[in-house]
Design a protein around this motif. Structure first.
Motif, PDB file in Angstrom:
ATOM      1  N   GLY A 352      31.474  34.466  40.481  1.00 44.16           N
ATOM      2  CA  GLY A 352      32.129  35.623  41.068  1.00 44.16           C
ATOM      3  C   GLY A 352      31.338  36.887  40.795  1.00 44.16           C
ATOM      4  N   SER A 353      31.585  37.930  41.586  1.00 40.45           N
ATOM      5  CA  SER A 353      30.899  39.203  41.387  1.00 40.45           C
ATOM      6  C   SER A 353      31.870  40.314  41.025  1.00 40.45           C
ATOM      7  CB  SER A 353      30.149  39.598  42.666  1.00 40.45           C
ATOM      8  OG  SER A 353      31.061  39.825  43.733  1.00 40.45           O
ATOM      9  N   PHE A 354      33.161  40.054  41.150  1.00 42.22           N
ATOM     10  CA  PHE A 354      34.180  41.099  41.053  1.00 42.22           C
ATOM     11  C   PHE A 354      35.447  40.472  40.486  1.00 42.22           C
ATOM     12  CE2 PHE A 354      37.657  43.650  42.729  1.00 42.22           C
ATOM     13  CZ  PHE A 354      37.178  44.953  42.685  1.00 42.22           C
ATOM     14  N   ALA A 355      36.196  41.240  39.711  1.00 45.06           N
ATOM     15  CA  ALA A 355      37.418  40.694  39.112  1.00 45.06           C
ATOM     16  C   ALA A 355      38.591  41.655  39.291  1.00 45.06           C
ATOM     17  CB  ALA A 355      37.204  40.402  37.630  1.00 45.06           C
ATOM     18  N   ILE A 356      39.786  41.091  39.192  1.00 40.17           N
ATOM     19  CA  ILE A 356      41.035  41.857  39.278  1.00 40.17           C
ATOM     20  C   ILE A 356      41.864  41.548  38.042  1.00 40.17           C
ATOM     21  CG2 ILE A 356      43.189  42.177  40.555  1.00 40.17           C
ATOM     22  CD1 ILE A 356      41.641  41.198  43.062  1.00 40.17           C
ATOM     23  N   SER A 357      42.374  42.601  37.399  1.00 42.35           N
ATOM     24  CA  SER A 357      43.291  42.432  36.267  1.00 42.35           C
ATOM     25  C   SER A 357      44.541  43.234  36.583  1.00 42.35           C
ATOM     26  CB  SER A 357      42.643  42.933  34.971  1.00 42.35           C
ATOM     27  OG  SER A 357      43.535  42.768  33.880  1.00 42.35           O
ATOM     28  N   ASN A 358      45.660  42.544  36.762  1.00 45.37           N
ATOM     29  CA  ASN A 358      46.895  43.175  37.201  1.00 45.37           C
ATOM     30  C   ASN A 358      47.940  43.109  36.081  1.00 45.37           C
ATOM     31  OD1 ASN A 358      49.203  44.069  38.504  1.00 45.37           O
ATOM     32  ND2 ASN A 358      48.827  42.905  40.380  1.00 45.37           N
ATOM     33  N   LEU A 359      48.306  44.280  35.549  1.00 43.61           N
ATOM     34  CA  LEU A 359      49.351  44.360  34.526  1.00 43.61           C
ATOM     35  C   LEU A 359      50.586  45.074  35.055  1.00 43.61           C
ATOM     36  CD1 LEU A 359      47.286  45.200  31.293  1.00 43.61           C
ATOM     37  CD2 LEU A 359      48.146  42.979  32.059  1.00 43.61           C
ATOM     38  N   GLY A 360      50.640  45.247  36.370  1.00 47.54           N
ATOM     39  CA  GLY A 360      51.774  45.932  36.974  1.00 47.54           C
ATOM     40  C   GLY A 360      53.092  45.242  36.717  1.00 47.54           C
ATOM     41  N   ASN A 372      33.812  41.816  32.908  1.00 49.09           N
ATOM     42  CA  ASN A 372      33.479  40.464  32.454  1.00 49.09           C
ATOM     43  C   ASN A 372      32.071  40.133  32.946  1.00 49.09           C
ATOM     44  OD1 ASN A 372      33.747  37.874  31.404  1.00 49.09           O
ATOM     45  ND2 ASN A 372      34.690  37.073  33.257  1.00 49.09           N
ATOM     46  N   PRO A 373      31.042  40.190  32.079  1.00 45.06           N
ATOM     47  CA  PRO A 373      29.681  39.953  32.556  1.00 45.06           C
ATOM     48  C   PRO A 373      29.524  38.546  33.131  1.00 45.06           C
ATOM     49  CG  PRO A 373      29.769  39.936  30.146  1.00 45.06           C
ATOM     50  CD  PRO A 373      31.112  40.387  30.626  1.00 45.06           C
ATOM     51  N   PRO A 374      28.715  38.399  34.204  1.00 47.88           N
ATOM     52  CA  PRO A 374      27.798  39.394  34.778  1.00 47.88           C
ATOM     53  C   PRO A 374      28.378  40.191  35.946  1.00 47.88           C
ATOM     54  CG  PRO A 374      27.328  37.269  35.741  1.00 47.88           C
ATOM     55  CD  PRO A 374      28.476  37.049  34.782  1.00 47.88           C
ATOM     56  N   HIS A 375      29.705  40.233  36.099  1.00 49.48           N
ATOM     57  CA  HIS A 375      30.314  40.947  37.222  1.00 49.48           C
ATOM     58  C   HIS A 375      29.855  42.400  37.270  1.00 49.48           C
ATOM     59  CE1 HIS A 375      33.991  38.011  37.216  1.00 49.48           C
ATOM     60  NE2 HIS A 375      32.875  37.434  37.614  1.00 49.48           N
ATOM     61  N   GLY A 376      29.835  42.947  38.497  1.00 49.98           N
ATOM     62  CA  GLY A 376      29.472  44.339  38.671  1.00 49.98           C
ATOM     63  C   GLY A 376      30.629  45.291  38.510  1.00 49.98           C
ATOM     64  N   ALA A 377      31.874  44.796  38.666  1.00 44.26           N
ATOM     65  CA  ALA A 377      33.039  45.683  38.583  1.00 44.26           C
ATOM     66  C   ALA A 377      34.310  44.865  38.377  1.00 44.26           C
ATOM     67  CB  ALA A 377      33.160  46.516  39.860  1.00 44.26           C
ATOM     68  N   ILE A 378      35.360  45.571  37.911  1.00 48.02           N
ATOM     69  CA  ILE A 378      36.683  44.961  37.774  1.00 48.02           C
ATOM     70  C   ILE A 378      37.724  46.017  38.135  1.00 48.02           C
ATOM     71  CG2 ILE A 378      36.749  45.490  35.292  1.00 48.02           C
ATOM     72  CD1 ILE A 378      38.488  42.980  34.916  1.00 48.02           C
ATOM     73  N   LEU A 379      38.757  45.608  38.865  1.00 46.91           N
ATOM     74  CA  LEU A 379      39.825  46.511  39.274  1.00 46.91           C
ATOM     75  C   LEU A 379      41.044  46.298  38.388  1.00 46.91           C
ATOM     76  CD1 LEU A 379      40.557  48.609  41.565  1.00 46.91           C
ATOM     77  CD2 LEU A 379      41.795  46.705  42.643  1.00 46.91           C
ATOM     78  N   ALA A 380      41.473  47.354  37.703  1.00 48.12           N
ATOM     79  CA  ALA A 380      42.686  47.314  36.886  1.00 48.12           C
ATOM     80  C   ALA A 380      43.845  47.842  37.721  1.00 48.12           C
ATOM     81  CB  ALA A 380      42.503  48.166  35.634  1.00 48.12           C
ATOM     82  N   VAL A 381      44.893  47.045  37.850  1.00 46.55           N
ATOM     83  CA  VAL A 381      46.002  47.360  38.752  1.00 46.55           C
ATOM     84  C   VAL A 381      47.267  47.624  37.948  1.00 46.55           C
ATOM     85  CG1 VAL A 381      47.395  46.529  40.686  1.00 46.55           C
ATOM     86  CG2 VAL A 381      44.974  45.887  40.518  1.00 46.55           C
ATOM     87  N   GLY A 382      47.890  48.779  38.206  1.00 53.66           N
ATOM     88  CA  GLY A 382      49.136  49.134  37.538  1.00 53.66           C
ATOM     89  C   GLY A 382      50.342  48.847  38.414  1.00 53.66           C
ATOM     90  N   ALA A 383      51.505  49.237  37.927  1.00 54.22           N
ATOM     91  CA  ALA A 383      52.763  48.977  38.640  1.00 54.22           C
ATOM     92  C   ALA A 383      52.947  49.955  39.793  1.00 54.22           C
ATOM     93  CB  ALA A 383      53.931  49.099  37.670  1.00 54.22           C
ATOM     94  N   GLY A 384      53.627  49.492  40.837  1.00 54.91           N
ATOM     95  CA  GLY A 384      54.018  50.369  41.935  1.00 54.91           C
ATOM     96  C   GLY A 384      55.347  51.037  41.595  1.00 54.91           C
TER      97      GLY A 384
END
Length: 437
Positions: A352-360, A372-384
Motif C-alpha cells: 500500500g502507499s496510503f493509510a486511513i486511521s479512523n477514531l471517529g 506507517n513506513p514506507p507509506h507516503g501519507a496517512i489520513l486521521a479521521v475524527g468523529a462527525g
C-alpha cells in the motif's frame, strides 16, 4: 541423508517466531504440501507446509517455543530407507526450550555426531534471498548449479528437489574475492537515546503497586516501527473540516436499496473510496519512500488501521479505485474480522502507499496519526459532529462536520502536493455521487 527442516520466513521482515503447535509427531509420514506446524509471527498465526516427502525423524523445537530464529533447525526429516539411527544429534534451534527438553538435548549432543547441514541460502543477482529446501541446496552444490537461475515449483516459489535433479550447471565465472574493510573505516553513527532502561524504571516505581506486562511479538514490532517512523520520517500535517450532510443522505438512500442484498455501507467505506480516487486524481502523491528512491504506484492500494487486542493491523485493499462501494465494504469487513482473529496472510497487510486511521467511532474529534513506513501519507479521521457553519450564501446553518488530518512524509510529498491530495479527498466526500461516475 537426513534433511533439516528450518524455521521458515513467513514474511519478508520476519526474523524470529513462535512455534505455536506441531501438527505432526515423530514417526509420521509426510508429503510435499502437508501441514507440519503452526508458526506465530508478530502479526498472525500461519500454517507451515512440508516441501519434501519423508518421515518426521526428530522434533528439535517443542511447541510453544518463542523467539525461534528464522533458518534455525526445528525438526529432522528422514528420506526413504533412512532410520532414526541415521539422525545422530542435531543442534537445537536457538529458541529457548523447557528445562526438561534442554537436559535431554544436552545428554544426546555430548555423545553423537551432528547431521551435515545444507549450504547457506544463495542470493539472486539483485541481492535478494533465493528460497530453496535444504535437500535442493545440497544437490545444487554437488552439481555446481546456480539456484538464482532456477524457477521453483514448491510453495511460494520455493526450489525443491525435483527442480534441481534435471538441471545442468552453467559455466561459472570466477568469484571476486571479498576485501575486508580497513580498520580506519568510519564508526557507525551513534544511536538516538531510547530512554531509561528497564532496571532504572523499575527502581523509580519500586514503592508503587504495579503489574508487569511482558511484550509480545506484535507489541515489540509496533514499538520498533513507530519509534523508527517518528525518528526518521519528517512528518508534516494538513488539516481540513469536511461537511458530511450530503454523504450521510446519499448513504442512507443507498443502504435502503442495498438492504435486500444484506449489505450496509459505513462512512468509512466512503472514506476509503474517496482516498483511492484522490490518489488517482493526484498520481504524484500515490508514492512510497524506498530509501534511495521514490516508487510511484499506479493502483490505489489503501491500508486501513484495524484495532485488535494488544495491537493493530493495517490490512490493504488493493485496486480500491476500481471497486464498488459495496465490494469495498464486504472486503473490509472480511479483512477486519480475520485481522481480529489474527488470520491474515502477510500479503494482506503489507504494501500500500496510503493509510486511513479512523477514531471517529470512539468520539475523537481530531488527532495526528503516525505514518506507517514506507507509506507516503496517512489520513486521521475524527468523529462527525453537528456544528454551526457559514454556508456559501453567507448564512449561518447547522451541519455535520468531520475533522481530518493528513500526516505526510515530506521526503515523498511536498506541501502543495499534499494539499492537492487532501483537497481531492474532501471534494470526493462532499460530493459523494461523483464517486460513482
Amino acid at each position: 541423508m537426513p534433511i533439516e527442516i528450518l524455521m521458515p520466513a513467513l514474511s519478508p521482515t520476519m526474523e524470529e517466531g513462535t512455534l505455536a503447535k506441531w501438527l505432526v509427531k515423530e514417526g509420521d509420514e509426510v508429503s510435499s504440501g502437508d501441514l507440519l506446524a503452526e508458526i506465530e509471527t508478530d502479526k498472525a498465526t500461519m500454517e507451515f507446509e512440508a516441501v519434501e516427502d519423508g518421515v518426521i525423524g526428530k522434533i528439535l523445537v517443542p511447541e510453544g517455543s518463542e523467539g525461534v530464529a528464522v533458518n534455525s533447525p526445528i525438526a529432522v526429516l528422514l528420506e526413504d530407507g533412512e532410520s532414526a539411527g541415521d539422525i545422530g544429534a542435531v543442534a537445537s534451534a536457538s529458541a529457548p526450550a523447557p528445562e526438561e527438553a534442554l537436559k535431554t538435548e544436552a545428554v544426546t549432543d555430548a555423545a553423537a555426531t551432528p547431521v551435515p547441514t545444507a549450504p547457506a541460502a544463495p542470493l539472486s543477482a539483485g541481492g535478494s534471498r533465493v528460497f530453496a529446501s535444504p535437500l535442493a541446496r545440497r544437490i545444487a552444490a554437488n552439481k555446481g548449479l546456480d539456484l538464482s537461475g532456477i524457477q521453483g515449483s514448491g510453495p511460494r516459489g520455493r526450489i525443491v528437489k525435483v527442480d534441481v535433479e534435471g538441471a545442468t550447471a552453467a559455466p561459472a565465472s570466477k568469484p571476486t574475492a571479498t576485501v575486508a574493510a580497513p580498520s580506519s573505516a568510519p564508526a557507525p553513527a551513534a544511536k538516538l537515546p531510547a530512554g531509561p532502561d528497564a532496571e532504572t524504571v523499575l527502581k523509580m516505581y519500586a514503592d508503587r503497586d504495579f503489574e508487569e506486562v511482558a511484550l509480545n511479538g506484535m507489541r515489540k514490532t509496533i514499538a520498533a516501527r513507530l519509534t523508527e517512523a517518528k525518528q526518521s520520517i519528517p512528518h508534516f500535517y494538513l488539516r481540513r473540516d469536511i461537511k458530511l450532510d450530503a454523504l450521510l443522505a446519499f448513504r442512507s438512500q443507498l443502504n435502503k436499496q442495498l438492504e435486500k442484498r444484506g449489505a450496509k455501507l459505513s462512512v468509512n467505506d466512503f472514506i476509503i473510496k474517496a482516498c483511492a480516487l484522490a490518489l488517482q486524481e493526484v498520481p504524484d502523491a500515490n508514492a512510497v519512500w524506498a530509501n534511495d528512491r521514490i516508487l510511484k504506484l499506479s493502483p490505489s492500494d489503501v491500508a486501513v488501521a484495524v484495532a485488535i487486542e494488544g495491537g493493530l493491523f493495517t490490512p490493504v485493499l488493493k485496486d480500491a479505485e476500481m471497486k464498488s462501494l459495496s465490494a469495498l465494504s464486504a472486503e473490509m469487513k472480511d479483512l477486519a474480522t480475520r485481522a481480529r482473529d489474527r488470520k491474515l496472510a502477510p500479503h494482506e497487510y503489507q504494501g500500500g502507499s496510503f493509510a486511513i486511521s479512523n477514531l471517529g467511532m470512539f468520539g475523537i474529534d481530531n488527532f495526528d496519526a503516525v505514518i506507517n513506513p514506507p507509506h507516503g501519507a496517512i489520513l486521521a479521521v475524527g468523529a462527525g459532529t453537528k456544528k454551526p457553519v457559514v454556508n456559501a450564501e453567507g448564512d449561518l446553518e447547522v451541519a455535520t462536520v468531520m475533522s481530518v488530518t493528513l500526516s505526510v512524509d515530506h521526503r515523498v510529498i511536498d506541501g502543495a502536493l499534499g494539499a492537492q491530495l487532501l483537497n481531492a479527498i474532501v471534494d470526493n466526500l462532499e460530493n459523494p455521487m461523483a464517486m460513482l461516475a
